[in-house]
Design a protein around this motif. Structure first.
Motif: not given
Lengths: 283, 263
Positions: A247-256
């Motif tokens: 399944i299409p997969t992503m990584i979230e990064r919102d700080d540091n």
């Protein structure tokens, strides 16, 4: 917007500090990233550099739109002004998917800008499913609902979260954005089995996967998006891919937020974990 | 009839905004980790305000800035879908609220920072080009009226806050703290139509008055009349054309039109 791309593979959250790295070679796409996800709210009724940079990225990549303010579970009326802005952005960007969270963000006209937990009751299911159906009618497309990390539960809860999410997706005929880190975080905080969660959601409705880092405080975990994906979450992601298939997969990064290349490397780990899980699935 | 969901959401929100404990009776085990939501609410929004008002933050220091912004959040819970607009009322609130209202420099600094932000990502719109003006018949010029581009913002300042803000923005040590001005001045902030960078400059008093009149609907002929009063040494049409060219080249104008007789 005329460019169309197949939506599959592995993506990253599109963050302004990465625009130069993403757009530096205007002719090509960055190896290792197949698509980007934007925070819809940051681009609604906005002009100038943010929207121009987004359109430049869109010329080269598929985009999915992810909201944080739909407040689908609130008892306030749906915010039609927000939905109108969302629809305008959808028409402009032509995203592959549009998602928001299974939560509420405020009532009485106030927005607390947080993903707040819902009582897991039959009445809440009716309430949310009705609103999702109305949102989908208005937007003219299906949306995805994401499971949020939660830190409290309600005495009146009537069913586990995975059944709650599944029931809403079936009643409203919407899709699911399964955040594997959030499953892990909530399972730890509420002492349920993360694998039971994975086995309890309908695989055919899951159209996107989120991964992110968290902060383990010993007796509870907070979904912080400020660190690399933790090892137990990689393990759970592997289980998810074995359970559901790719399944299409992503990584979230919102700080540091690190350099773009570091996130691309981390996305490589997701590819590896997924590939090995699928190999195990085939065997 | 108030539903259970209504009750729970109102109580939850009251906990975050006012510290009321009614929600705890509805939570499993009394909600041992409810503080994650309480702490997260305030810290997240303080962080947003610190990013939007870096110069105010720098001038006040961490402790005073947090004290001020906690007060602002208490008085102004967000009513916008996007957190982008959270700080919309900060300048006004600082001007109205003790003890901050005794320090007009804070109001001015916040207003200038907010204007820069509005210029950066304000709505796109048509930009009037010089070529469009060159196509207008000379006989039509006296009646021309102009519309401002939405990225243009005018800020009236009583304190000389701009050098301080620029130093903070470019991560330099400010040469000095802002000082009070002998006369209030108006600054323009805008987004260049080509490179989309944000610019700012001080308006001379005459230009400020003419600009205000033009954006209030005064036609080109009225612009010339005003300039004739301010400076009789040069032809007012030439002065007006020069001023207009500067505005057009900066992307301050969105469109030109000739009002019809019945409008």
């Amino acid at each position: 917007m005329t460019s169309k791309f197949e939506f599959s593979g592995f993506g990253l959250g599109l963050r302004p500090q990465h625009f130069p790295a993403i757009l530096q070679d205007y002719q090509g796409r960055t190896p290792g990233v197949d698509w980007f996800e934007i925070i819809s709210d940051n681009f609604i009724n906005v002009g100038g550099a943010p929207i121009r940079n987004l359109e430049r990225v869109r010329e080269r990549y598929p985009i999915v739109m992810h909201g944080v303010s739909l407040s689908i579970g609130a008892t306030d009326p749906l915010d039609m002004e927000y939905l109108s802005g969302l629809k305008t952005l959808i028409d402009r960007i032509e995203p592959s998917l549009v998602s928001d969270h299974l939560c509420w963000t405020g009532v009485h006209g106030i927005n607390l800008h947080d993903l707040l937990p819902l009582p897991l009751t039959r009445k809440t299911i009716e309430h949310v499913a009705d609103r999702v159906a109305r949102v989908q009618d208005y937007l003219g497309r299906q949306i995805l609902l994401e499971n949020a990390s939660t830190y409290v539960s309600f005495k009146n809860d009537e069913l586990p979260e995975w059944e709650f999410l599944s029931e809403i997706s079936k009643k409203a005929d919407c899709h699911i954005l399964l955040d594997v880190n959030n499953v892990y975080v909530s399972a730890f905080n509420h002492e349920f089995s993360a694998v039971d969660y994975l086995n309890g959601v309908p695989a055919d409705r899951i159209k996107q996967i989120h991964l992110a880092g968290h902060q383990n405080n010993g007796d509870h975990i907070i979904d912080t998006h400020d660190a690399a994906v933790a090892d137990p979450v990689w393990d759970l992601y592997g289980t998810a891919m074995q359970t559901f298939g790719a399944i299409p997969t992503m990584i979230e990064r919102d700080d540091n937020i690190p350099d773009f290349e570091e996130l691309v490397d981390e996305l490589g780990t997701a590819r590896t974990v997924c590939r090995e899980a699928l190999r195990g699935r085939a065997a | 009839m108030t539903s259970f969901l209504d009750t729970v959401q109102s109580a939850f929100q009251s906990k975050l905004l006012l510290g009321h404990d009614d929600i705890l009776a509805h939570l499993s085990d009394g909600g041992p980790f409810m503080s994650v939501y309480e702490d997260g609410y305030t810290l997240r929004l303080l962080q947003i305000l610190a990013e939007d008002f870096t110069a105010v933050h720098s001038l006040l220091g961490d402790a005073e800035f947090e004290k001020a912004m906690r007060g602002y959040l208490n008085d102004n819970p967000s009513r916008h879908r996007s957190v982008r607009w959270l700080g919309q009322g900060v300048s006004r609130w600082l001007a109205d609220t003790s003890p901050w209202r005794n320090h007009k420099v804070l109001t001015d600094l916040a207003a200038f920072e907010w204007a820069l932000g509005l210029s950066f990502d304000g709505p796109d719109a048509d930009v009037l080009e010089v070529s469009a003006l060159s196509e207008i018949a000379p006989t039509d010029w006296p009646d021309l009226v102009f519309a401002a581009h939405p990225s243009l913002h005018l800020v009236d300042l009583e304190w000389n806050v701009v050098p301080f803000q620029q130093a903070i923005k470019h991560e330099r040590d400010p040469e000095q703290a802002p000082t009070v001005l002998a006369q209030p001045v108006t600054w323009a902030t805008w987004r260049h139509p080509k490179d989309l960078s944000v610019y700012h400059r001080k308006l001379e008093d005459n230009e400020r008055k003419v600009l205000a009149a033009v954006f209030d609907g005064a036609p080109f002929s009225a612009m010339c009349q005003m300039l004739a009063q301010y400076n009789a040494d040069n032809a007012p049409e030439e002065q007006a054309a020069g001023m207009l060219a500067g505005w057009v080249n900066s992307g301050w104008l969105s469109k030109v039109s000739i009002p019809t007789a019945n409008t």
